[in-house]
Design a protein around this motif. Sequence first.
Motif, PDB file in Angstrom:
ATOM      1  N   LEU A  21     -19.968  21.653  16.179  1.00 32.67           N
ATOM      2  CA  LEU A  21     -18.859  22.066  15.317  1.00 32.67           C
ATOM      3  C   LEU A  21     -17.665  22.484  16.162  1.00 32.67           C
ATOM      4  O   LEU A  21     -17.824  22.961  17.291  1.00 32.67           O
ATOM      5  N   ILE A  80     -21.989  30.826  11.407  1.00 30.99           N
ATOM      6  CA  ILE A  80     -22.575  30.369  12.671  1.00 30.99           C
ATOM      7  C   ILE A  80     -23.620  31.390  13.102  1.00 30.99           C
ATOM      8  O   ILE A  80     -23.302  32.564  13.275  1.00 30.99           O
ATOM      9  N   PRO A  81     -24.886  30.971  13.292  1.00 27.62           N
ATOM     10  CA  PRO A  81     -25.916  31.934  13.687  1.00 27.62           C
ATOM     11  C   PRO A  81     -25.549  32.657  14.983  1.00 27.62           C
ATOM     12  O   PRO A  81     -25.010  32.044  15.912  1.00 27.62           O
ATOM     13  N   GLY A  82     -25.841  33.949  15.003  1.00 26.48           N
ATOM     14  CA  GLY A  82     -25.677  34.710  16.235  1.00 26.48           C
ATOM     15  C   GLY A  82     -24.325  35.366  16.408  1.00 26.48           C
ATOM     16  O   GLY A  82     -24.110  36.053  17.407  1.00 26.48           O
ATOM     17  N   ARG A  83     -23.407  35.179  15.462  1.00 27.03           N
ATOM     18  CA  ARG A  83     -22.102  35.827  15.601  1.00 27.03           C
ATOM     19  C   ARG A  83     -22.230  37.294  15.193  1.00 27.03           C
ATOM     20  O   ARG A  83     -23.033  37.645  14.323  1.00 27.03           O
ATOM     21  N   ARG A 116     -23.025  22.724   4.959  1.00 27.74           N
ATOM     22  CA  ARG A 116     -23.904  21.980   5.867  1.00 27.74           C
ATOM     23  C   ARG A 116     -24.696  22.898   6.808  1.00 27.74           C
ATOM     24  O   ARG A 116     -25.760  22.539   7.292  1.00 27.74           O
ATOM     25  N   HIS A 117     -24.169  24.086   7.049  1.00 24.61           N
ATOM     26  CA  HIS A 117     -24.890  24.982   7.968  1.00 24.61           C
ATOM     27  C   HIS A 117     -24.991  26.371   7.361  1.00 24.61           C
ATOM     28  O   HIS A 117     -24.777  27.382   8.002  1.00 24.61           O
ATOM     29  N   SER A 161     -27.702  27.688   5.901  1.00 23.62           N
ATOM     30  CA  SER A 161     -29.069  28.099   5.591  1.00 23.62           C
ATOM     31  C   SER A 161     -29.476  29.447   6.179  1.00 23.62           C
ATOM     32  O   SER A 161     -30.473  30.001   5.776  1.00 23.62           O
ATOM     33  N   ILE A 162     -28.735  29.977   7.134  1.00 24.91           N
ATOM     34  CA  ILE A 162     -29.206  31.176   7.816  1.00 24.91           C
ATOM     35  C   ILE A 162     -28.842  32.456   7.076  1.00 24.91           C
ATOM     36  O   ILE A 162     -29.668  33.327   6.874  1.00 24.91           O
ATOM     37  N   PHE A 199     -29.818  28.828  -0.653  1.00 21.66           N
ATOM     38  CA  PHE A 199     -30.748  29.292   0.353  1.00 21.66           C
ATOM     39  C   PHE A 199     -32.186  29.029  -0.049  1.00 21.66           C
ATOM     40  O   PHE A 199     -33.033  28.709   0.771  1.00 21.66           O
ATOM     41  N   PRO A 252     -35.569  24.100  -1.391  1.00 20.18           N
ATOM     42  CA  PRO A 252     -36.452  23.637  -0.326  1.00 20.18           C
ATOM     43  C   PRO A 252     -35.801  22.590   0.574  1.00 20.18           C
ATOM     44  O   PRO A 252     -34.929  21.886   0.114  1.00 20.18           O
TER      45      PRO A 252
END
Lengths: 210, 214
Positions: B21, B84-87, B151-152, B154-155, B211, B214
Motif C-alpha cells: 500500500l 494498518i496493523p501495528g500503528r 480490502r484490509h 479485517s484487523i 469483521f 467468514p
Amino acid sequence: MFVMIGHWPVIEGLWAPVQQRDETSETASARWQRLMRAAQGGDQRAYAAFLKEAAVFVRVIARRYHRDGGAVEDVVQETLLSLHRVRHTYEPGRAVEPWVAAVAKARAIDALRVRMRRAADETEASDGQLHEVADSTAGADSRHEAQAEVAAALAALPAGQRAAVRMLKIEELSLAEAAARSGQSVPALKSLLHRAMLSLRAALKGSNDA
Amino acid sequence: MRDTDELIETLAQDAKPVTPLAPPLMRAGLLLAGLLAAMGALVAFGGHVEETIAHLSRAPFALELIGALAAGVGAVVAAVMLSIPGRARAWLNLPVPGLVLWLAGGGLECYRQVEELGYVPTSMFASQDCFVFIMAAGLPSAAAAYVFLRRHLSIDAVRVMALAGLGAALLAAVLLQLVHAHGTNPVDFVTHVVAVTLLMLFAMAVGRFDFRRP
C-alpha cells in the motif's frame, strides 16, 4: 562505500566475506524486513522462512492469552492466515514486529471471544459428534435408513455449514487445510461446524421423535 | 505443530507478488481530497459561502465550524492510519481536539441563541431537516471510506469504521453549515450530535458485520 564496491564484479570475491559477515550479524528485525520485502515480491522461500520465524513470535504472544496448547496453535494458524491476507499492508522500511504483533493480538482476542461465546452455549461440538448424531438414529429400522436420514439432514444444511462438515468430518482435513482450501478463517470454520452439528442433532432428534 | 508447518507451506506456495500500500498519510490525503472535492461541488451549487464567512466573525460559530472540520479530517486520517496493523493507538486521539472545539463552540452558540436572541425551543423535532441532511450527506461519504478501507479492514474493523463514520458525519455537519448558514440553536445542535453519533454507530455495525464475515 561497501555497497558501491559490492556492485563491481571484479572484486566480488573480496565482497563475499563481508556480505556473509553482514548476513550473520544482521539483526532479527532487519532480517524480517528483508524477508517481508522479498515475500511481497513473490519470493516463496523468503516468505516461508519469514512465516516460520513469525510463527514462533506469534506463539509467544498467543500464550499470553491462552493456556491450552491447541488454542495457542489455532491462534498461530489464524494469525498466519491473516498475515497472508494483509501482507500488502506491510510498509517496506518499517519494523515488521509491531505489524505481526498487532495481527497476533487481534486474533488471540478473537479466539478468546469465540471461546467465551462457546462457553455460554449449552452444547459443545466435539470430534465425536457426527458419530453421536448417527447413533441417535438408533430407532430407525436399519443402518441404511439411519445413513439416509443423516444424508438428508446434511443436504438440508446451508452450503457453508455443509462444506465445513464435509471437509472436517468426512474428508477429515485439518482445520488449517480446510481453511486454506475454503479461504475461510479457522474460527469461522469452527463456528460453522459447531452450528452444523447443532442443526444436525436437532434435525435427527426431530425425525426420531416423529 | 505439524498442521502449522503444512499451513506455512501452503501459504508460501500461494505467495504471489503483492503491491504494498502507499504510505497511509498519502492515502488519507487522497480519501480526504475526494470527500472534500465532493463537498466543494455541493457548496458550489447550493452553498452560502459568503454568509458563512460573515458568521465566522462570531467566535462560537467559528469554533463550531473549525472544530467539526478539524475533527472530521482527524477522524478520517486516524481511520486510515489505524487500518494498518501495528500503528500506534495514539492516532485514536487525533479527532479529540476538534471534537472539543466543536462541542464547545456549539455549546457557546446555543447559549448565545438563548441568552442574547431569546430562542425558545418549540419541538425536539424542529430540526429534522438537519438530521436528514447529515445522514444523506454522511452516508455516501462513510460508504466511500468503507470501500477505500475494506480490502484490509479485517484487523480492527470496528474501531476503524467508527472513526470513518465519525469523520464522514462531521464533514457532513460542516457541509450543512455551508449550505444553510445560520446560528445553531440548542435543538439544532442536539440534532447534529445525535445524527453524528448515529452515523458513527451505523459505521461501527458495518465494521462488525464485515469483521464477522467468514
